[in-house]
Scaffold this active site. Structure first.
Site, PDB file in Angstrom:
ATOM      1  N   ASN A  10      81.931  30.185  63.899  1.00  0.00           N
ATOM      2  CA  ASN A  10      81.775  30.504  65.328  1.00  0.00           C
ATOM      3  C   ASN A  10      82.560  29.455  66.112  1.00  0.00           C
ATOM      4  O   ASN A  10      82.125  28.314  66.235  1.00  0.00           O
ATOM      5  CB  ASN A  10      80.288  30.451  65.680  1.00  0.00           C
ATOM      6  CG  ASN A  10      80.039  30.651  67.164  1.00  0.00           C
ATOM      7  OD1 ASN A  10      80.941  31.040  67.912  1.00  0.00           O
ATOM      8  ND2 ASN A  10      78.807  30.396  67.600  1.00  0.00           N
ATOM      9  N   LYS A  12      83.099  29.371  69.193  1.00  0.00           N
ATOM     10  CA  LYS A  12      82.556  29.175  70.554  1.00  0.00           C
ATOM     11  C   LYS A  12      83.697  29.159  71.581  1.00  0.00           C
ATOM     12  O   LYS A  12      84.699  29.848  71.397  1.00  0.00           O
ATOM     13  CB  LYS A  12      81.708  27.904  70.631  1.00  0.00           C
ATOM     14  CG  LYS A  12      80.675  27.827  69.511  1.00  0.00           C
ATOM     15  CD  LYS A  12      79.611  26.813  69.785  1.00  0.00           C
ATOM     16  CE  LYS A  12      78.737  26.641  68.557  1.00  0.00           C
ATOM     17  NZ  LYS A  12      77.547  25.868  68.817  1.00  0.00           N
ATOM     18  N   HIS A  96      73.099  34.719  69.659  1.00  0.00           N
ATOM     19  CA  HIS A  96      73.242  33.275  69.455  1.00  0.00           C
ATOM     20  C   HIS A  96      72.390  32.549  70.488  1.00  0.00           C
ATOM     21  O   HIS A  96      72.304  32.964  71.646  1.00  0.00           O
ATOM     22  CB  HIS A  96      74.714  32.865  69.584  1.00  0.00           C
ATOM     23  CG  HIS A  96      74.967  31.474  69.124  1.00  0.00           C
ATOM     24  ND1 HIS A  96      74.650  30.377  69.896  1.00  0.00           N
ATOM     25  CD2 HIS A  96      75.469  30.989  67.959  1.00  0.00           C
ATOM     26  CE1 HIS A  96      74.959  29.284  69.214  1.00  0.00           C
ATOM     27  NE2 HIS A  96      75.457  29.621  68.046  1.00  0.00           N
ATOM     28  N   GLU A  98      72.826  30.055  72.221  1.00  0.00           N
ATOM     29  CA  GLU A  98      73.521  29.674  73.466  1.00  0.00           C
ATOM     30  C   GLU A  98      73.604  30.870  74.410  1.00  0.00           C
ATOM     31  O   GLU A  98      73.514  30.716  75.637  1.00  0.00           O
ATOM     32  CB  GLU A  98      74.903  29.092  73.129  1.00  0.00           C
ATOM     33  CG  GLU A  98      74.746  27.710  72.486  1.00  0.00           C
ATOM     34  CD  GLU A  98      75.901  27.263  71.614  1.00  0.00           C
ATOM     35  OE1 GLU A  98      76.972  27.906  71.639  1.00  0.00           O
ATOM     36  OE2 GLU A  98      75.723  26.270  70.888  1.00  0.00           O
ATOM     37  N   GLU A 183      69.030  29.886  62.740  1.00  0.00           N
ATOM     38  CA  GLU A 183      69.666  28.752  63.417  1.00  0.00           C
ATOM     39  C   GLU A 183      68.634  28.015  64.261  1.00  0.00           C
ATOM     40  O   GLU A 183      68.396  28.377  65.418  1.00  0.00           O
ATOM     41  CB  GLU A 183      70.784  29.266  64.334  1.00  0.00           C
ATOM     42  CG  GLU A 183      71.918  29.938  63.601  1.00  0.00           C
ATOM     43  CD  GLU A 183      73.248  29.661  64.288  1.00  0.00           C
ATOM     44  OE1 GLU A 183      74.155  29.203  63.604  1.00  0.00           O
ATOM     45  OE2 GLU A 183      73.361  29.867  65.504  1.00  0.00           O
ATOM     46  N   GLY A 189      74.876  21.948  66.882  1.00  0.00           N
ATOM     47  CA  GLY A 189      75.770  21.033  67.595  1.00  0.00           C
ATOM     48  C   GLY A 189      75.230  19.633  67.734  1.00  0.00           C
ATOM     49  O   GLY A 189      75.757  18.833  68.511  1.00  0.00           O
ATOM     50  N   SER A 229      74.658  22.575  62.378  1.00  0.00           N
ATOM     51  CA  SER A 229      75.262  21.351  61.849  1.00  0.00           C
ATOM     52  C   SER A 229      75.585  21.446  60.360  1.00  0.00           C
ATOM     53  O   SER A 229      75.452  20.453  59.622  1.00  0.00           O
ATOM     54  CB  SER A 229      74.371  20.135  62.166  1.00  0.00           C
ATOM     55  OG  SER A 229      74.266  19.976  63.576  1.00  0.00           O
TER      56      SER A 229
HETATM   57  C1  PEP Z   1      76.680  27.672  65.730  1.00  0.00           C
HETATM   58  O1  PEP Z   1      77.548  27.707  66.574  1.00  0.00           O
HETATM   59  O2  PEP Z   1      76.082  28.716  65.456  1.00  0.00           O
HETATM   60  C2  PEP Z   1      76.391  26.416  65.064  1.00  0.00           C
HETATM   61  C3  PEP Z   1      75.508  26.412  64.114  1.00  0.00           C
HETATM   62  O3  PEP Z   1      77.068  25.286  65.503  1.00  0.00           O
HETATM   63  P1  PEP Z   1      77.172  23.869  64.713  1.00  0.00           P
HETATM   64  O4  PEP Z   1      77.589  24.204  63.301  1.00  0.00           O
HETATM   65  O5  PEP Z   1      78.233  23.131  65.465  1.00  0.00           O
HETATM   66  O6  PEP Z   1      75.853  23.234  64.763  1.00  0.00           O
END
Ligand code: PEP
Length: 276
Positions: A10, A12, A96, A98, A183, A189, A229
């Site tokens: 992803n 983003k 997601h 976000e 998640e 992040g 992460s």
């Molecule tokens: C994500 O964008 O779904 C995500 C898990 O980001 P990160 O790997 O940066 O934590």
């Protein structure tokens, strides 16, 4: 067991068209030809078409970061499933955290009024998942608890409720073919991944919710990814867990070396272990 792990990147709100094309050109030779793993990249909408063209002869799939549920019409700024298919997408991330306005790293500058732009709910995620499947796009349906929800001991209830609501009204066949991404919001992040055994436990709960609602065949087929992460360093610990079928990768997917190493780890695990 026939599940093939899915490693999806992803990106983003990162990458110009030129940067995205360069990234997939670096990725393709490292990832194409890996067995027993599916790899997808989810660029921002502006780069989908160009990245899709660059991936034309590759095994790497193209995914969108969101999708709207209507096919066309007066929905300013939205992208429909047929539009995403038109530029080569086969996957779409839906729900997601976000996009739900639930951030791993709280943004103090975001007022409640401004935060409303990230307005996804379980109900809108359900509409998006249904629409995606109806047009032949595979949704990656994201679920996960915030830190306060975890600290209150509500993780299992929150995640199970999201799975039930987001998948409501889908057939067992549809559920069997999609991916769910666990998640934990506090892990996204932040550089603080969930411990692998705990991620495995929650992914197992997700699978058992699917089993209760859609039956054993759907539960055995649905892919449950972990996201939050994921890095080339922790990928083996996480992806070797029996309930975890790959990863949804944010930050590390912007680096061809790190992302391809994660895909390689998943491929080796899948060849060695339960996917043999
Ligand atoms: C994500 O964008 O779904 C995500 C898990 O980001 P990160 O790997 O940066 O934590």
């Amino acid at each position: 067991m026939a599940r093939v792990p899915l490693i999806a990147g992803n990106w983003k709100m990162n990458m110009t068209v030129a940067e995205g094309v360069t990234l997939v050109k670096e990725l393709m030779p490292r990832v194409d030809g890996l067995g027993k793993v599916e790899v997808a990249v989810c660029p921002p909408a502006t780069a989908l078409h160009a990245v899709g063209r660059a991936l034309a002869d590759s095994q790497i799939a193209l995914g969108a970061q969101d999708v709207f549920w209507a096919a066309s019409g007066a929905f300013t700024g939205m992208l429909s499933p047929p539009m995403l298919i038109d530029v080569g997408c086969t996957y779409a991330i839906v729900g997601h955290s976000e996009r739900r306005g639930r951030f791993g790293k709280p943004d103090e500058s975001l007022s409640p009024e401004a935060a409303q732009v990230f307005g996804d709910t379980d109900a809108s995620v359900n509409l998006k998942a249904k629409a995606a499947l109806g047009y032949g796009l595979s949704p990656i349906v994201c679920v996960g608890e915030t830190l306060p929800e975890r600290e209150d001991g509500r993780t299992d209830e929150v995640v199970a409720g999201q799975v039930r609501s987001c998948l409501a009204g889908l057939s067992a066949e549809q559920v069997a073919g999609l991916a769910l991404a666990y998640e934990p919001v506090w892990a996204i992040g932040t550089g603080r991944a969930c411990e692998a055994p705990e991620a495995n436990r929650v992914c197992g709960i997700i699978r058992s919710v699917v089993r209760d609602a859609y039956g054993a065949a759907a539960a055995d087929s649905v892919r449950v990814q972990y996201g939050g992460s994921v890095s080339e360093k922790n990928a083996h610990d996480l992806i070797s867990q029996p309930e975890i079928d790959g990863g949804l990768v944010g930050g590390a997917s912007l680096d061809a070396t790190k992302f391809s190493q994660i895909a390689q780890v998943a491929s080796v695990i899948a060849k060695d272990m339960r996917y043999a």
